[in-house]
Design a protein around this motif. Structure first.
Motif, PDB file in Angstrom:
ATOM      1  N   THR A  32      -3.676   2.465  10.450  1.00 34.10           N
ATOM      2  CA  THR A  32      -4.080   3.816  10.812  1.00 34.10           C
ATOM      3  C   THR A  32      -3.205   4.803  10.065  1.00 34.10           C
ATOM      4  OG1 THR A  32      -4.707   3.076  13.032  1.00 34.10           O
ATOM      5  CG2 THR A  32      -4.437   5.448  12.697  1.00 34.10           C
ATOM      6  N   VAL A  33      -3.842   5.645   9.281  1.00 28.99           N
ATOM      7  CA  VAL A  33      -3.117   6.658   8.516  1.00 28.99           C
ATOM      8  C   VAL A  33      -3.436   8.008   9.134  1.00 28.99           C
ATOM      9  CG1 VAL A  33      -2.634   7.617   6.245  1.00 28.99           C
ATOM     10  CG2 VAL A  33      -3.374   5.223   6.465  1.00 28.99           C
ATOM     11  N   MET A  78       0.843  -1.184   0.000  1.00 31.21           N
ATOM     12  CA  MET A  78       0.000   0.000   0.000  1.00 31.21           C
ATOM     13  C   MET A  78       0.885   1.243   0.000  1.00 31.21           C
ATOM     14  SD  MET A  78      -2.929  -1.211   2.715  1.00 31.21           S
ATOM     15  CE  MET A  78      -1.822  -1.105   4.103  1.00 31.21           C
ATOM     16  N   ASN A  79       0.840   1.989  -1.081  1.00 35.07           N
ATOM     17  CA  ASN A  79       1.598   3.233  -1.208  1.00 35.07           C
ATOM     18  C   ASN A  79       0.663   4.432  -1.168  1.00 35.07           C
ATOM     19  OD1 ASN A  79       4.173   1.984  -1.546  1.00 35.07           O
ATOM     20  ND2 ASN A  79       3.733   1.633  -3.712  1.00 35.07           N
ATOM     21  N   SER A  80       1.242   5.594  -0.970  1.00 32.74           N
ATOM     22  CA  SER A  80       0.481   6.855  -0.986  1.00 32.74           C
ATOM     23  C   SER A  80      -0.762   6.760  -0.112  1.00 32.74           C
ATOM     24  CB  SER A  80       0.092   7.206  -2.428  1.00 32.74           C
ATOM     25  OG  SER A  80       1.234   7.313  -3.245  1.00 32.74           O
ATOM     26  N   LEU A  81      -0.582   6.275   1.078  1.00 26.43           N
ATOM     27  CA  LEU A  81      -1.719   6.050   1.961  1.00 26.43           C
ATOM     28  C   LEU A  81      -2.393   7.356   2.350  1.00 26.43           C
ATOM     29  CD1 LEU A  81      -0.227   3.169   4.076  1.00 26.43           C
ATOM     30  CD2 LEU A  81      -2.391   3.076   2.827  1.00 26.43           C
ATOM     31  N   LYS A  82      -3.710   7.275   2.488  1.00 26.92           N
ATOM     32  CA  LYS A  82      -4.537   8.421   2.831  1.00 26.92           C
ATOM     33  C   LYS A  82      -5.273   8.148   4.138  1.00 26.92           C
ATOM     34  CE  LYS A  82      -5.515   9.107  -2.104  1.00 26.92           C
ATOM     35  NZ  LYS A  82      -6.590   9.216  -3.129  1.00 26.92           N
ATOM     36  N   PRO A  83      -5.687   9.177   4.823  1.00 31.42           N
ATOM     37  CA  PRO A  83      -6.452   8.953   6.060  1.00 31.42           C
ATOM     38  C   PRO A  83      -7.675   8.069   5.841  1.00 31.42           C
ATOM     39  CG  PRO A  83      -5.735  11.227   5.955  1.00 31.42           C
ATOM     40  CD  PRO A  83      -5.364  10.603   4.639  1.00 31.42           C
TER      41      PRO A  83
END
Length: 124
Positions: A121-122, A82-87
């Motif tokens: 958790t992002v 998982m890249n460029s993770l967002k909230p």
């Protein structure tokens, strides 16, 4: 055989995590393996899947281009990079057997016993 997910944690927005899925008490043995996630207060939804025989993969629109699923038959694992993770990626992630082709992913059988999942958790 129950599938167990691991590798979750706390990561800042834009960061990366790799989740792993292994079979508890046996081998994966299923052609289709899916990753699902459940955010607080929401239903569990499919995110991505891989057909281990055909190597076809599927991604839900919100993760396309950011997540990559892979299967290592020799190591008997399926991973989710998982890249460029967002909230909004914050959720408990699960893996499970699921029908899978390039256009859609299914859900496990009704009698499948879900593992505990791994929390992602992002947050900054």
């Amino acid at each position: 055989v129950q599938l167990q997910a691991s590798g979750g944690g706390l990561v800042q927005p834009g960061g990366s995590l790799t989740l792993s899925c292994v079979a508890s008490g046996g081998t994966l043995g299923y052609y289709g393996i899916g990753w699902f996630r459940q955010a607080p207060g929401k239903e569990r939804v499919g995110v991505s899947c891989i057909n281990r025989a055909s190597r076809m993969t599927y991604y839900e629109d919100s993760v396309k281009g950011r997540f990559t699923i892979s299967g290592d038959n020799a190591e008997n694992t399926v991973k989710l990079l998982m890249n460029s993770l967002k909230p909004e990626d914050t959720a408990t992630y699960y893996c499970a057997p699921a029908p899978c082709d390039v256009q859609a992913m299914g859900v496990p059988r009704d009698d499948y016993s879900w593992g505990q999942g791994t929390l992602v958790t992002v947050s900054s």
